[in-house]
Design a protein around this motif. Structure first.
Motif, short mmCIF file in Angstrom:
data_model
loop_
_atom_site.label_atom_id
_atom_site.label_comp_id
_atom_site.label_asym_id
_atom_site.label_seq_id
_atom_site.Cartn_x
_atom_site.Cartn_y
_atom_site.Cartn_z
N UNK A 227 0.82 -1.21 0.00
CA UNK A 227 0.00 0.00 0.00
C UNK A 227 0.86 1.27 0.00
N UNK A 228 1.94 1.25 0.74
CA UNK A 228 2.84 2.42 0.75
C UNK A 228 3.51 2.57 -0.61
N UNK A 229 3.98 1.47 -1.18
CA UNK A 229 4.58 1.53 -2.52
C UNK A 229 3.56 2.04 -3.54
N UNK A 230 2.33 1.55 -3.46
CA UNK A 230 1.28 2.01 -4.37
C UNK A 230 1.02 3.50 -4.17
N UNK A 231 1.08 3.97 -2.94
CA UNK A 231 0.91 5.40 -2.65
C UNK A 231 2.01 6.23 -3.28
N UNK A 232 3.24 5.73 -3.22
CA UNK A 232 4.37 6.44 -3.84
C UNK A 232 4.15 6.52 -5.35
#
Length: 142
Positions: free
Chosen positions: A68-73
């Motif tokens: 989810x954090x990678x997708x947010x980036x």
């Protein structure tokens, strides 16, 4: 029901492109996105609190956090790149090239998510790429 939500997402995405292009006059594209990001935060966290599922964040697994954090980036980068392109090019061409991400997503989902690749998906993806190329070429002469 997912079709309904997908169509609402498509309509909303189209409105984002048109409204953003209109709002980018005489403003830096990164600043425009930063302004819109405030609304994104307010609305999405408002929905989470309204639905009453804020407490569920503690149950999110470590792998899910990473994804989810990678997708947010990548969401942020994608939007910054898109806004920069919109500030410099015609919306009809920018959005067409940007939405070729659908074909890239199909390829990545087959490779990493092991989703099935059917002839319909191959033909549909090919038509999308052909359409993006056609629209880009038709506007490159203007």
């Amino acid at each position: 029901m997912w079709v309904f939500w997908a169509l609402l997402a498509a309509i909303s995405a189209a409105l984002v492109i048109v409204l953003t292009k209109a709002g980018l006059k005489n403003i830096d594209s990164s600043l425009a996105f930063a302004i819109q990001s405030v609304m994104i935060l307010v609305i999405t966290w408002g929905v989470v609190f309204f639905q009453g599922n804020f407490h569920e964040w503690r149950a999110i697994e470590k792998n899910a956090w990473v994804f989810l954090i990678a997708a947010g980036v990548f969401t942020t980068l994608s939007t910054l790149f898109s806004y920069k392109a919109l500030s410099q090019g015609p919306a009809s061409v920018v959005v067409t090239l940007e939405r070729s991400s659908l074909v890239i997503a199909i390829i990545l989902s087959v490779i990493f998510l092991k989703e099935k690749l059917t002839w319909q998906v191959i033909v549909g993806g090919s038509v999308m790429i052909a359409g993006a190329v056609l629209i880009s070429l038709s506007n490159s002469r203007d």
